[in-house]
Write an enzyme that holds these catalytic residues in place. Structure first.
Site, PDB file in Angstrom:
ATOM      1  N   LYS A 199       0.836  -1.207   0.000  1.00  0.00           N
ATOM      2  CA  LYS A 199       0.000   0.000   0.000  1.00  0.00           C
ATOM      3  C   LYS A 199       0.867   1.251   0.000  1.00  0.00           C
ATOM      4  O   LYS A 199       0.610   2.202  -0.749  1.00  0.00           O
ATOM      5  CB  LYS A 199      -0.917   0.000   1.230  1.00  0.00           C
ATOM      6  CG  LYS A 199      -2.050  -1.004   1.174  1.00  0.00           C
ATOM      7  CD  LYS A 199      -2.803  -1.055   2.505  1.00  0.00           C
ATOM      8  CE  LYS A 199      -3.924  -2.061   2.461  1.00  0.00           C
ATOM      9  NZ  LYS A 199      -4.592  -2.252   3.760  1.00  0.00           N
ATOM     10  N   GLN A 218      -5.028  -1.398   9.717  1.00  0.00           N
ATOM     11  CA  GLN A 218      -4.903  -2.732   9.135  1.00  0.00           C
ATOM     12  C   GLN A 218      -5.508  -3.787  10.057  1.00  0.00           C
ATOM     13  O   GLN A 218      -5.188  -3.857  11.243  1.00  0.00           O
ATOM     14  CB  GLN A 218      -3.424  -3.052   8.870  1.00  0.00           C
ATOM     15  CG  GLN A 218      -3.179  -4.385   8.194  1.00  0.00           C
ATOM     16  CD  GLN A 218      -3.740  -4.440   6.786  1.00  0.00           C
ATOM     17  OE1 GLN A 218      -3.661  -3.485   6.037  1.00  0.00           O
ATOM     18  NE2 GLN A 218      -4.306  -5.584   6.435  1.00  0.00           N
ATOM     19  N   ASP A 252     -11.536   2.687   4.108  1.00  0.00           N
ATOM     20  CA  ASP A 252     -11.928   1.286   4.032  1.00  0.00           C
ATOM     21  C   ASP A 252     -13.437   1.138   3.894  1.00  0.00           C
ATOM     22  O   ASP A 252     -13.932   0.077   3.502  1.00  0.00           O
ATOM     23  CB  ASP A 252     -11.464   0.525   5.286  1.00  0.00           C
ATOM     24  CG  ASP A 252     -10.277  -0.390   5.012  1.00  0.00           C
ATOM     25  OD1 ASP A 252     -10.026  -0.712   3.830  1.00  0.00           O
ATOM     26  OD2 ASP A 252      -9.606  -0.791   5.976  1.00  0.00           O
TER      27      ASP A 252
END
Length: 300
Positions: free
Chosen positions: A54, A98, A121
């Site tokens: 990422k 995460q 997200d």
């Protein structure tokens, strides 16, 4: 019939190119650089690889990348304080924590502490509610990637019969909402659905996101249907040598590809789209935060 292969790797590269172009325009025209902060708690090997990827791609498209790596024993209050700091940082437009988190941390509490406007997200309860009621929201990356590929392949999805196999909050439920938003007739199926093969056989679009390796065989697929395989499962591959493994999806690729009109492979299908859509979401969040027009084709 041999299905058309929907190349997620190539399509993700196009999406990243669009993101990079828009980032350049934001910098040139408005003096703004989109910023993405990723928080990693602990040292899970798969999460570390994903976070590195990422960060690398964030920099490649010209955005600001910030990583916060915290010890596995980090107290919940410390993590929440960091998120609060990022919520209030005007140079950070997207925040991603995460998952999975260590067991002593409350994932729901942590996710819902992120500002909904920076929740790239798309997991915050406010974004879930906005998506479910057809309002502007941050959309979960994997379903967004699936929608982009379906739109690219079909053009209009209006009136198509779609079956989503899997009811997770991360993929199944938001995928169904996105397909409804594009005027599909949508069924959410799962492991307890009665007559599951017959339910799947009526679909023009099948999105498999159930987390069971090669669960869906070709005789479940209607001739000419489009199959989007979200699954990523690792199986032993003795044919490759002792201790070797291979990645497979939730559908049996060979038998489904023989019947379907189009299909995504594993690997190289949905997977690359997830990070591409994370970058797209960060640009979208940046534009919204600054009252600017959102980039076309990068959101639902």
């Amino acid at each position: 019939m041999t299905a058309t292969v929907i190349d997620g790797k190539a399509f993700a590269a196009k999406v990243r190119g669009k993101v990079a172009d828009h980032v350049t325009r934001l910098k040139t025209d408005h003096g703004i650089t989109p910023g993405l902060a990723v928080v990693l708690v602990g040292e899970d090997p798969a999460s570390q690889v994903y976070v590195r990827s990422k960060g690398k791609m964030t920099v490649e498209v010209g955005m600001k990348s910030v990583e916060h790596k915290l010890d596995v024993e980090t107290p919940e209050a410390e993590l929440l304080a960091l998120i609060d700091q990022l919520n209030n940082d005007p140079d950070i437009h997207g925040i991603l924590v995460q998952l999975p988190l260590p067991k002593h941390l409350d994932e729901d509490l942590v996710i819902n502490s992120i500002s909904p406007a920076k929740d790239v997200d798309g997991f915050h309860i406010s974004n879930v509610g906005l998506l479910g009621t057809g309002q502007k929201s941050m959309v979960p990356c994997t379903p967004l990637g699936c929608l982009m590929m379906l739109r690219d392949h079909h053009g209009s999805l209006s009136g198509m019969d779609a079956v989503v196999i899997g009811r997770s909050n991360i993929v199944g439920k938001p995928m169904a909402q996105l397909l409804l938003g594009d005027s599909c007739t949508v069924t959410i199926a799962h492991s307890r659905t009665k007559d599951l093969p017959d339910v799947v056989r009526r679909a023009d679009i099948v999105v498999a996101a159930v987390g069971r390796p090669e669960m869906v065989p070709g005789d479940w697929i209607k001739k000419g249907a489009t199959v989007i395989d979200v699954g990523i499962n690792r199986l032993d591959a003795p044919e490759k040598g002792e201790g070797k493994t291979k990645l497979v999806g939730d559908v049996d690729y060979e038998s489904c590809a023989a019947v379907a009109g189009a299909i995504t492979p594993v690997p190289g299908g949905v997977g690359p789209m997830t990070i591409a859509c994370l970058l797209a979401n960060t640009v979208t969040a940046c534009c919204r935060a600054n009252g600017l027009a959102e980039p076309e084709g990068l959101t639902a």
